[in-house]
Design a protein around this motif. Sequence first.
Motif, mmCIF file in Angstrom:
data_model
loop_
_atom_site.group_PDB
_atom_site.id
_atom_site.type_symbol
_atom_site.label_atom_id
_atom_site.label_comp_id
_atom_site.label_asym_id
_atom_site.label_seq_id
_atom_site.Cartn_x
_atom_site.Cartn_y
_atom_site.Cartn_z
ATOM 1 N N LEU A 143 -61.674 65.653 91.675
ATOM 2 C CA LEU A 143 -61.412 65.627 90.232
ATOM 3 C C LEU A 143 -62.536 64.973 89.440
ATOM 4 O O LEU A 143 -62.915 65.460 88.372
ATOM 5 N N TRP A 144 -63.114 63.876 89.956
ATOM 6 C CA TRP A 144 -64.094 63.131 89.176
ATOM 7 C C TRP A 144 -65.357 63.927 88.895
ATOM 8 O O TRP A 144 -66.077 63.651 87.930
ATOM 9 N N ILE A 145 -65.645 64.927 89.724
ATOM 10 C CA ILE A 145 -66.886 65.672 89.522
ATOM 11 C C ILE A 145 -66.846 66.524 88.255
ATOM 12 O O ILE A 145 -67.890 66.943 87.761
ATOM 13 N N GLN A 190 -54.066 71.691 83.149
ATOM 14 C CA GLN A 190 -53.752 73.049 83.597
ATOM 15 C C GLN A 190 -54.832 73.612 84.508
ATOM 16 O O GLN A 190 -54.540 74.155 85.577
ATOM 17 N N ASN A 191 -56.090 73.477 84.112
ATOM 18 C CA ASN A 191 -57.172 74.156 84.818
ATOM 19 C C ASN A 191 -57.660 73.413 86.056
ATOM 20 O O ASN A 191 -58.248 74.034 86.950
ATOM 21 N N PHE A 192 -57.437 72.094 86.100
ATOM 22 C CA PHE A 192 -57.881 71.325 87.259
ATOM 23 C C PHE A 192 -56.699 70.616 87.922
ATOM 24 O O PHE A 192 -56.846 69.547 88.493
ATOM 25 N N ARG A 193 -55.534 71.238 87.849
ATOM 26 C CA ARG A 193 -54.313 70.606 88.339
ATOM 27 C C ARG A 193 -54.337 70.337 89.842
ATOM 28 O O ARG A 193 -53.638 69.448 90.330
ATOM 29 N N ASP A 194 -55.113 71.101 90.607
ATOM 30 C CA ASP A 194 -55.149 70.903 92.054
ATOM 31 C C ASP A 194 -56.333 70.056 92.506
ATOM 32 O O ASP A 194 -56.509 69.823 93.707
ATOM 33 N N SER A 195 -57.167 69.605 91.571
ATOM 34 C CA SER A 195 -58.296 68.745 91.943
ATOM 35 C C SER A 195 -57.768 67.399 92.429
ATOM 36 O O SER A 195 -56.769 66.884 91.927
ATOM 37 N N LYS A 196 -58.465 66.823 93.399
ATOM 38 C CA LYS A 196 -57.937 65.666 94.121
ATOM 39 C C LYS A 196 -58.694 64.391 93.771
ATOM 40 O O LYS A 196 -59.867 64.404 93.435
ATOM 41 N N CYS A 197 -57.959 63.273 93.879
ATOM 42 C CA CYS A 197 -58.537 61.948 93.695
ATOM 43 C C CYS A 197 -57.708 60.970 94.515
ATOM 44 O O CYS A 197 -56.561 61.263 94.877
ATOM 45 N N GLN A 198 -58.266 59.814 94.806
ATOM 46 C CA GLN A 198 -57.565 58.842 95.647
ATOM 47 C C GLN A 198 -56.520 58.055 94.873
ATOM 48 O O GLN A 198 -55.432 57.806 95.371
ATOM 49 N N ASP A 199 -56.850 57.643 93.671
ATOM 50 C CA ASP A 199 -55.925 56.861 92.845
ATOM 51 C C ASP A 199 -55.163 57.828 91.948
ATOM 52 O O ASP A 199 -55.771 58.552 91.152
ATOM 53 N N PRO A 200 -53.838 57.892 92.052
ATOM 54 C CA PRO A 200 -53.082 58.859 91.237
ATOM 55 C C PRO A 200 -53.274 58.684 89.740
ATOM 56 O O PRO A 200 -53.132 59.642 88.978
ATOM 57 N N ARG A 201 -53.634 57.495 89.293
ATOM 58 C CA ARG A 201 -53.870 57.288 87.859
ATOM 59 C C ARG A 201 -55.095 58.060 87.379
ATOM 60 O O ARG A 201 -55.212 58.393 86.199
ATOM 61 N N ASP A 202 -55.984 58.373 88.315
ATOM 62 C CA ASP A 202 -57.187 59.118 87.949
ATOM 63 C C ASP A 202 -56.903 60.588 87.672
ATOM 64 O O ASP A 202 -57.782 61.294 87.176
ATOM 65 N N THR A 206 -41.471 77.262 79.975
ATOM 66 C CA THR A 206 -41.296 76.991 81.405
ATOM 67 C C THR A 206 -42.627 76.682 82.065
ATOM 68 O O THR A 206 -42.723 75.775 82.899
ATOM 69 N N LEU A 207 -43.675 77.408 81.665
ATOM 70 C CA LEU A 207 -44.996 77.201 82.260
ATOM 71 C C LEU A 207 -45.533 75.817 81.918
ATOM 72 O O LEU A 207 -46.011 75.091 82.794
ATOM 73 N N VAL A 208 -45.452 75.435 80.633
ATOM 74 C CA VAL A 208 -45.954 74.136 80.206
ATOM 75 C C VAL A 208 -45.175 73.007 80.876
ATOM 76 O O VAL A 208 -45.757 72.046 81.392
ATOM 77 N N CYS A 209 -43.867 73.118 80.891
ATOM 78 C CA CYS A 209 -43.047 72.103 81.560
ATOM 79 C C CYS A 209 -43.389 72.032 83.048
ATOM 80 O O CYS A 209 -43.379 70.955 83.652
ATOM 81 N N GLY A 210 -43.715 73.175 83.616
ATOM 82 C CA GLY A 210 -44.084 73.213 85.029
ATOM 83 C C GLY A 210 -45.367 72.453 85.301
ATOM 84 O O GLY A 210 -45.487 71.759 86.318
ATOM 85 N N TYR A 211 -46.358 72.569 84.409
ATOM 86 C CA TYR A 211 -47.605 71.825 84.579
ATOM 87 C C TYR A 211 -47.354 70.322 84.512
ATOM 88 O O TYR A 211 -47.909 69.542 85.295
ATOM 89 N N ILE A 212 -46.529 69.892 83.549
ATOM 90 C CA ILE A 212 -46.233 68.468 83.409
ATOM 91 C C ILE A 212 -45.436 67.975 84.607
ATOM 92 O O ILE A 212 -45.721 66.895 85.158
ATOM 93 N N TYR A 213 -44.485 68.757 85.048
ATOM 94 C CA TYR A 213 -43.687 68.407 86.230
ATOM 95 C C TYR A 213 -44.588 68.299 87.456
ATOM 96 O O TYR A 213 -44.487 67.355 88.248
ATOM 97 N N GLY A 214 -45.497 69.263 87.604
ATOM 98 C CA GLY A 214 -46.406 69.259 88.747
ATOM 99 C C GLY A 214 -47.330 68.052 88.742
ATOM 100 O O GLY A 214 -47.596 67.444 89.789
#
Length: 381
Positions: free
Chosen positions: A182-184, A254-266, A312-320
């Motif tokens: 995510l940070w990149i 939405q666009n980087f929802r699957d990008s990863k980071c170690q600290d969930p706050r990031d 539903t889509l927007v709520c899904g992004y926030i839920y995810g």
Amino acid sequence: MCERDATIIGEPHEACLEPPTEPATYMHQPLSRSLDEIRLLKLRKEEHGPVHCEVEVFPLEQAPEYIALSYRWGPPSPSHDIFIADQRLKIRDILHACLLELREDVDTWLWIDQICIAQADTAERNHQVGMMSRIYSDATSVIVWLGDIPIASPEEVDRFNDKDLRSEDVVSLLENIYFTRLWIVQEILVARRIKIRINGNRCVTWNCLHLKGLPASPIWDLYVEPAAKYLLKISHGYHRSGQDHSMPLMDCIQNFRDSKCQDPRDKVYGFMGVVRVEDRIAVDYNKTVQGVFLDFINVVVNELTVSSSSTTLVCGYIYGLGLQMGIEEFLLKRLNPLLEDRLGDHRYEIVLTVGLEKANLVRRYDRWWFEYKSGRFFWFF
């Protein structure tokens, strides 16, 4: 008495020697937040042995020319010692491999977060992370370090550059695990110039990835993550000087929802350098993950003016996002009806604030609330 010059005691030829002194642990010199100071390091040019470097402190606006490093941290173990003024600092394996390579031909100042930020100092970390976009945009260039990838092996060519890059090679680059981080995103988007290092001193520029593009075949979509393709697409606009391409925070989610980071706050803080001013959240690692998620809701809730078909889509992004940050699922399920109410009956009202009321002796459950001019609304269950 046992002296350093090995005084003989007992039997002949038996000596008592003081054990070698262990190097002290490196202590970061404090930074002035009022001057927006940063640390920069310079590597000692060596071919063998441990990494040695010098570190100095500069106000950001008065700093000498420097290069910022963009890389993935990797796991905490194994770790390696580097030496700063004969003091020892432990760094992770991936960065260590990078420094062994860079010290051969990079003799300018460098900014590297793992070394230049006192990671255990929360107040400093808050301040430096809040400055990250400035640090990367002020750098003369950014080095993206990928490590070994299956193109341009040292046995094939001494050097590898833009003219050698093929469209198929772009796929090999973009499928590197680096592009899942995510940070990149902000490190690439705000950079003036980017050089991608592969297999030693072989380099290609980021602009060349735009020119070559991905092969014109749907099969390549199976190999390249959507976030990497989107980053390649939008970075072209960001790198046009003099234009503000800041994004809504919800677009980043939405666009980087699957990008990863170690600290969930990031999952939220990692985008603060590229979101528009009104969507920025003060970085504070003293806050809980739930507190940062609540800050996110407070920012995006007034952007939720989409049509009912997209609710539903927007709520899904926030839920995810909540699930990825580790928010309890039962809390997220209780948030959804309130979001749907915001997108329905209250879609024309401005939300003044959002909160989470904790359970007590009278009420068994935590519950979310939205406050409008017309009053505070809960979802009862």
